[in-house]
Scaffold this active site. Sequence first.
Site, PDB file in Angstrom:
ATOM      1  N   ASN A   1      -0.724  -2.366  -6.818  1.00  0.00           N
ATOM      2  CA  ASN A   1      -0.436  -3.740  -6.415  1.00  0.00           C
ATOM      3  C   ASN A   1       0.381  -3.682  -5.125  1.00  0.00           C
ATOM      4  OD1 ASN A   1       0.416  -6.357  -6.098  1.00  0.00           O
ATOM      5  ND2 ASN A   1       1.633  -6.438  -7.989  1.00  0.00           N
TER       6      ASN A   1
ATOM      7  N   SER B   1       8.478   0.825 -11.478  1.00  0.00           N
ATOM      8  CA  SER B   1       9.037   2.072 -10.928  1.00  0.00           C
ATOM      9  C   SER B   1       8.291   3.320 -11.388  1.00  0.00           C
ATOM     10  CB  SER B   1      10.535   2.182 -11.242  1.00  0.00           C
ATOM     11  OG  SER B   1      11.229   1.086 -10.670  1.00  0.00           O
TER      12      SER B   1
ATOM     13  N   GLY C   1      10.582  -2.502  -9.221  1.00  0.00           N
ATOM     14  CA  GLY C   1      11.228  -2.364  -7.918  1.00  0.00           C
ATOM     15  C   GLY C   1      12.697  -1.981  -8.001  1.00  0.00           C
TER      16      GLY C   1
ATOM     17  N   GLU D   1       6.534 -11.678 -10.782  1.00  0.00           N
ATOM     18  CA  GLU D   1       6.988 -12.302  -9.535  1.00  0.00           C
ATOM     19  C   GLU D   1       6.356 -13.689  -9.371  1.00  0.00           C
ATOM     20  OE1 GLU D   1       5.973  -8.958  -7.051  1.00  0.00           O
ATOM     21  OE2 GLU D   1       7.596  -7.821  -7.976  1.00  0.00           O
TER      22      GLU D   1
ATOM     23  N   HIS E   1       1.670 -12.065 -12.915  1.00  0.00           N
ATOM     24  CA  HIS E   1       2.693 -11.075 -12.550  1.00  0.00           C
ATOM     25  C   HIS E   1       4.078 -11.738 -12.670  1.00  0.00           C
ATOM     26  CE1 HIS E   1       5.113  -8.270 -10.239  1.00  0.00           C
ATOM     27  NE2 HIS E   1       4.155  -7.387 -10.434  1.00  0.00           N
TER      28      HIS E   1
ATOM     29  N   LYS F   1       1.363  -6.025  -3.305  1.00  0.00           N
ATOM     30  CA  LYS F   1       2.248  -7.191  -3.118  1.00  0.00           C
ATOM     31  C   LYS F   1       2.113  -7.708  -1.670  1.00  0.00           C
ATOM     32  CE  LYS F   1       5.012  -5.489  -6.920  1.00  0.00           C
ATOM     33  NZ  LYS F   1       6.305  -5.384  -7.588  1.00  0.00           N
TER      34      LYS F   1
END
Length: 252
Positions: free
Chosen positions: A9, A214, A174, A98, A96, A11
């Site tokens: 991904n 991560s 992240g 986010e 997701h 992003k």
Amino acid sequence: MRKNIVAGNWKMNKTLGEGVDLIEELNEQLNGTQVKCEVIIAPPFYLLPTATQLTEGGVIKVSAQNCADKESGAYTGEVSAAMLKSAGVSHVIIGHSERRAYYGETDETVKTKVELALKEGLTPIVCIGEKLEERESGKAFDVVKGQIENGLFGLSAEDFGKVVLAYEPVWAIGTGKTATKEQAEEIHKFVRDTVAAKYGTQVAEDLTILYGGSCKPSNAKELFSMPNVDGGLIGGASLKSEDFMGIIKAFE
Ligand code: 13P
């Protein structure tokens, strides 16, 4: 049959030239080789037609990171599932964390988007996962169960069988803080049991459940060695070909 998948991904990263360079580097290392998992990249919308053209006939499949919760019409800035299909995209990431945190997405929008994606023959990669405070207050299991029930359990068993799930604990995204392989396995097994209770063991056994948060070359192998972890949804480490390749090779 349950598939192993490594999906990147991207992003909101990579300009056109940078994206093309990364795809070409990955093509060079993957095409013509025996890869032990499905490899997917999810670049930003504007790169999708370029990505599908560059990867045509090769190993890499292309996913979008989102799609609209409407079919078509006056929705400025949105991109529909049908548009993705027409660009040669095969998968779409839906829900997701986010999107949920910054753009107000809910289990209800996830449900609608999954239905629209399936209608176009796209494979939805549906993200679930708890926040740090939810984990710390012992609610992780209830949170992921609620996300699955509200977002996906309206589907027929046949349609549910077309979905890929990604467990991404929000506290691990992240942050450099990866779930341990035991923490990941515990939730993945719970998810599979929850699916089995609703749709039966065969559908549950065939379901691919990815881990995200991560994940990197140094921890991918131990995470993917767990019986219910079928690969990864990779953020930061999908932006450099050597890191992403290191994760793909965890399946060798
Ligand atoms: P990181 O791998 O950067 O933690 O991101 C995970 C993720 O959100 C993938 O969708």
